[in-house]
Design an enzyme around this catalytic site. Structure first.
Site, PDB file in Angstrom:
ATOM      1  CG  ASP A  14     -28.908  25.442  -0.985  1.00  0.00           C
ATOM      2  OD1 ASP A  14     -28.700  24.462  -0.249  1.00  0.00           O
ATOM      3  OD2 ASP A  14     -28.101  25.820  -1.870  1.00  0.00           O
ATOM      4  CG  HIS A  27     -26.711  24.098   7.789  1.00  0.00           C
ATOM      5  ND1 HIS A  27     -25.593  23.596   8.405  1.00  0.00           N
ATOM      6  CD2 HIS A  27     -26.379  24.270   6.489  1.00  0.00           C
ATOM      7  CE1 HIS A  27     -24.610  23.496   7.519  1.00  0.00           C
ATOM      8  NE2 HIS A  27     -25.059  23.894   6.348  1.00  0.00           N
TER       9      HIS A  27
HETATM   10  C1  SDX Z   1     -26.548  22.431   2.183  1.00  0.00           C
HETATM   11  O1  SDX Z   1     -23.620  20.295   5.598  1.00  0.00           O
HETATM   12  C2  SDX Z   1     -23.402  21.408   4.921  1.00  0.00           C
HETATM   13  O2  SDX Z   1     -22.536  22.195   5.240  1.00  0.00           O
HETATM   14  C3  SDX Z   1     -24.300  21.576   3.681  1.00  0.00           C
HETATM   15  C4  SDX Z   1     -24.191  22.913   2.963  1.00  0.00           C
HETATM   16  C5  SDX Z   1     -22.822  23.114   2.308  1.00  0.00           C
HETATM   17  O3  SDX Z   1     -22.441  24.276   2.099  1.00  0.00           O
HETATM   18  O4  SDX Z   1     -22.207  22.091   1.910  1.00  0.00           O
HETATM   19  O5  SDX Z   1     -24.428  23.975   3.881  1.00  0.00           O
HETATM   20  C6  SDX Z   1     -25.226  23.012   1.822  1.00  0.00           C
HETATM   21  O6  SDX Z   1     -26.769  21.269   1.943  1.00  0.00           O
HETATM   22  C7  SDX Z   1     -27.545  23.295   2.900  1.00  0.00           C
HETATM   23  C8  SDX Z   1     -28.848  22.512   3.265  1.00  0.00           C
HETATM   24  C9  SDX Z   1     -29.729  22.464   2.010  1.00  0.00           C
HETATM   25  N1  SDX Z   1     -30.888  21.548   2.260  1.00  0.00           N
HETATM   26  C10 SDX Z   1     -32.130  22.032   2.452  1.00  0.00           C
HETATM   27  O7  SDX Z   1     -32.406  23.227   2.511  1.00  0.00           O
HETATM   28  C11 SDX Z   1     -33.191  20.940   2.580  1.00  0.00           C
HETATM   29  C12 SDX Z   1     -34.122  21.255   3.728  1.00  0.00           C
HETATM   30  N2  SDX Z   1     -33.361  21.110   5.003  1.00  0.00           N
HETATM   31  C13 SDX Z   1     -33.522  19.873   5.721  1.00  0.00           C
HETATM   32  O8  SDX Z   1     -33.797  18.734   4.977  1.00  0.00           O
HETATM   33  C14 SDX Z   1     -32.528  19.714   6.886  1.00  0.00           C
HETATM   34  O9  SDX Z   1     -32.587  20.871   7.605  1.00  0.00           O
HETATM   35  C15 SDX Z   1     -31.079  19.373   6.571  1.00  0.00           C
HETATM   36  C16 SDX Z   1     -30.959  18.189   5.679  1.00  0.00           C
HETATM   37  C17 SDX Z   1     -30.385  20.534   5.942  1.00  0.00           C
HETATM   38  C18 SDX Z   1     -30.390  19.076   7.914  1.00  0.00           C
HETATM   39  O10 SDX Z   1     -30.945  17.911   8.388  1.00  0.00           O
HETATM   40  P1  SDX Z   1     -30.535  17.323   9.815  1.00  0.00           P
HETATM   41  O11 SDX Z   1     -29.374  18.042  10.396  1.00  0.00           O
HETATM   42  O12 SDX Z   1     -30.447  15.840   9.676  1.00  0.00           O
HETATM   43  O13 SDX Z   1     -31.734  17.758  10.714  1.00  0.00           O
HETATM   44  P2  SDX Z   1     -32.930  16.818  11.116  1.00  0.00           P
HETATM   45  O14 SDX Z   1     -33.498  16.180   9.898  1.00  0.00           O
HETATM   46  O15 SDX Z   1     -32.486  15.959  12.241  1.00  0.00           O
HETATM   47  O16 SDX Z   1     -34.006  17.895  11.635  1.00  0.00           O
HETATM   48  C19 SDX Z   1     -34.107  18.230  12.996  1.00  0.00           C
HETATM   49  C20 SDX Z   1     -35.567  18.602  13.193  1.00  0.00           C
HETATM   50  C21 SDX Z   1     -36.535  17.482  12.752  1.00  0.00           C
HETATM   51  O17 SDX Z   1     -37.733  17.661  13.481  1.00  0.00           O
HETATM   52  P3  SDX Z   1     -37.960  16.740  14.844  1.00  0.00           P
HETATM   53  O18 SDX Z   1     -37.792  15.292  14.424  1.00  0.00           O
HETATM   54  O19 SDX Z   1     -36.892  17.190  15.838  1.00  0.00           O
HETATM   55  O20 SDX Z   1     -39.369  17.077  15.290  1.00  0.00           O
HETATM   56  O21 SDX Z   1     -35.903  19.731  12.374  1.00  0.00           O
HETATM   57  C22 SDX Z   1     -36.876  19.356  11.416  1.00  0.00           C
HETATM   58  C23 SDX Z   1     -36.838  17.841  11.331  1.00  0.00           C
HETATM   59  O22 SDX Z   1     -38.111  17.345  10.904  1.00  0.00           O
HETATM   60  N3  SDX Z   1     -36.461  19.980  10.146  1.00  0.00           N
HETATM   61  C24 SDX Z   1     -37.298  20.516   9.250  1.00  0.00           C
HETATM   62  C25 SDX Z   1     -36.478  21.035   8.246  1.00  0.00           C
HETATM   63  N4  SDX Z   1     -35.185  20.802   8.537  1.00  0.00           N
HETATM   64  C26 SDX Z   1     -35.192  20.135   9.711  1.00  0.00           C
HETATM   65  N5  SDX Z   1     -38.648  20.609   9.234  1.00  0.00           N
HETATM   66  C27 SDX Z   1     -39.173  21.230   8.133  1.00  0.00           C
HETATM   67  N6  SDX Z   1     -38.464  21.762   7.120  1.00  0.00           N
HETATM   68  C28 SDX Z   1     -37.110  21.676   7.145  1.00  0.00           C
HETATM   69  N7  SDX Z   1     -36.394  22.193   6.150  1.00  0.00           N
END
Ligand code: SDX
Length: 429
Positions: A369, A312
């Site tokens: 989710d 998140h």
């Molecule tokens: C919602 O914003 C809100 O409030 C949203 C929400 C709401 O109520 O409106 O809460 C609802 O959208 C919840 C999120 C639902 N999405 C998912 O579950 C999809 C999977 N999650 C990811 O795609 C991700 O965690 C996000 C999109 C939710 C957040 O992305 P960020 O903040 O841009 O984080 P990032 O991509 O910069 O990740 C930081 C690190 C990275 O690794 P490094 O580059 O540091 O090595 O964490 C890793 C990412 O690769 N990472 C994941 C991951 N989420 C982040 N690695 C594997 N699986 C994941 N799910």
């Protein structure tokens, strides 16, 4: 409300020049540097893709503490609201800033039923869609189409008419969602009933049919109320920011909500609840329930795969909504005597995530989710409707954020800057 404390200034020293920028804090002591004069004073802009460090507004609506896993709507804790309120109370709270008293609750409930029918011409839209049409596409189309059937009242009357708009959107889009489900399974649509409350009406429109005499199960109605409350707002998330960006251009509320529905559809946002179930089903069928392969895929930087329902932007601890959703999922399945192998698999996957350094180092935990889809599934709601359920829940939050933006006397059209890195001027030959 709007409690702000001035905290003096921050100094930006660059190229022999010192620029002073005001610092302030909000009612929960979150601090910000006010850079509104930055470009005028320094000729520079800030650079922050994804707005990770950038605040777009001051807001009284929702407070999140991502480190402590706190979520409050208008000062009320999410656990308290989920336990003690109905969804329409929370919708009223988000839009009006206070929980409704009994009279206001009764009036709001009656208005929701009064405005629950779709214009019959809108009902025919469904005849034109293919059966496999994704209900998020139809929901977004229905939202913007409401502005053609209920022409925009001018903004001056916005406040007086906000309850009309709120009840129309909350009620008619819930009806449209049920209609799209019935259309997709070739069943006759079921009209809303005046005698039923908001969630009961939805379940009845979804599952009653001429040959099954469906009775709304109060356990499911209570669970649906809770699920919609968990989704009701989440401050400046992607879809809320889209609703406000569209509204900042002066577009009407229906058009703004329609855009928000499309943003929510994305798998990185609200679309994740549908993808969680599809991911769990793939683990069950392709990996015989072994969660380690998918964990390794999620950690592999050469693989674009992300673990759905995990991570998140704001929560760097367990999403408080996921805690409620997890317990509710267990309670509803136990009450219904449903034994879904995906629930055990989800718990196995969660344990593997929480035990793995990759996720711990990045503060990645289950988000809202991760478990919600499993409860919708137990209710008989099809997977492709899960994000629609998220949208129905999020409707009051989008409206509250849009209203707050529109009522801001210093509000301006949203228009971020950029740093150009392309070609220098060159002649057309
Ligand atoms: C919602 O914003 C809100 O409030 C949203 C929400 C709401 O109520 O409106 O809460 C609802 O959208 C919840 C999120 C639902 N999405 C998912 O579950 C999809 C999977 N999650 C990811 O795609 C991700 O965690 C996000 C999109 C939710 C957040 O992305 P960020 O903040 O841009 O984080 P990032 O991509 O910069 O990740 C930081 C690190 C990275 O690794 P490094 O580059 O540091 O090595 O964490 C890793 C990412 O690769 N990472 C994941 C991951 N989420 C982040 N690695 C594997 N699986 C994941 N799910």
């Amino acid at each position: 409300m709007s409690k702000i404390n001035d905290l003096g200034i921050a100094k930006l020293i660059y190229d022999g020049k010192t620029t002073e920028l005001p610092v302030f804090e909000g009612s929960e002591h979150e601090k910000a540097v006010d850079i509104r004069a930055l470009r005028k004073e320094t000729g520079m802009i800030t650079y922050d893709p994804g707005f990770v460090n950038t605040g777009c507004c001051k807001s009284d609506v929702t407070y999140i503490d991502g480190e402590k896993g706190i979520l409050r709507y208008r000062g009320y804790d999410i656990n308290d609201l989920a336990e003690k309120c109905e969804f329409i109370d929370v919708a009223y709270l988000l839009v009006h800033g206070a929980l409704p008293n009994e009279k206001q609750h009764a009036e709001f409930s009656s208005n929701l039923n009064l405005h629950s029918l779709l214009h019959e011409d809108m009902r025919h839209f469904f005849d034109a869609y293919p059966d496999h049409a994704h209900p998020m596409a139809t929901l977004s189309a229905m939202a913007v189409s409401l502005s053609t059937f209920y022409p925009e009242l001018d903004d001056i009357s916005l406040q007086e008419n906000i309850d009309y708009k709120v009840t129309r959107l909350l009620s008619k889009l819930r009806t449209a969602a049920a209609f799209s489900f019935k259309k997709s399974i070739g069943h006759p649509i079921v009209y809303p009933k005046r005698s039923l409350k908001y969630c009961e009406n939805f379940l009845n429109m979804m599952f009653w049919n001429p040959v099954n005499d469906y009775e709304v199960d109060p356990v499911l109605a209570k669970a649906l109320n809770k699920l919609l409350i968990l989704h009701a707002d989440h401050e400046q998330n992607c879809s809320a920011s889209v609703v406000k960006m569209v509204g900042s251009a002066g577009a009407n509320l229906y058009a703004s909500i329609s855009a928000g529905i499309c943003a929510l559809w994305g798998p990185l946002h609200g679309g994740a609840n549908q993808h969680v179930i599809e991911m769990l089903q793939r683990i069950l069928t392709e990996d015989e329930g072994d969660v380690h392969r998918i964990i390794e895929r999620a950690k592999d930087k050469n693989d674009p795969f992300r673990l759905m329902g995990v991570g998140h932007r704001v929560y760097k601890s367990y999403d408080p909504r996921a805690k409620v959703a997890k317990q509710m999922c267990k309670d509803v399945l136990a009450t219904m005597g449903v034994n879904d192998p995906l629930v055990d698999l989800a718990q196995k996957l969660e344990e593997a995530v929480l035990a793995d350094d990759y996720f711990a180092e990045r503060s990645l935990y289950p988000n809202i989710d991760f478990y919600t889809g499993l409860t919708y599934r137990a209710m008989g709601i099809p997977t492709n409707m899960f994000t629609v359920m998220f949208a129905i829940g999020r409707m009051p939050g989008w409206i509250a954020q849009w209203l707050e933006m529109r009522e801001d006397p210093h509000g301006r059209i949203g228009r971020p800057r950029q740093i150009y890195t392309g070609h220098a001027q060159r002649p057309v030959i």
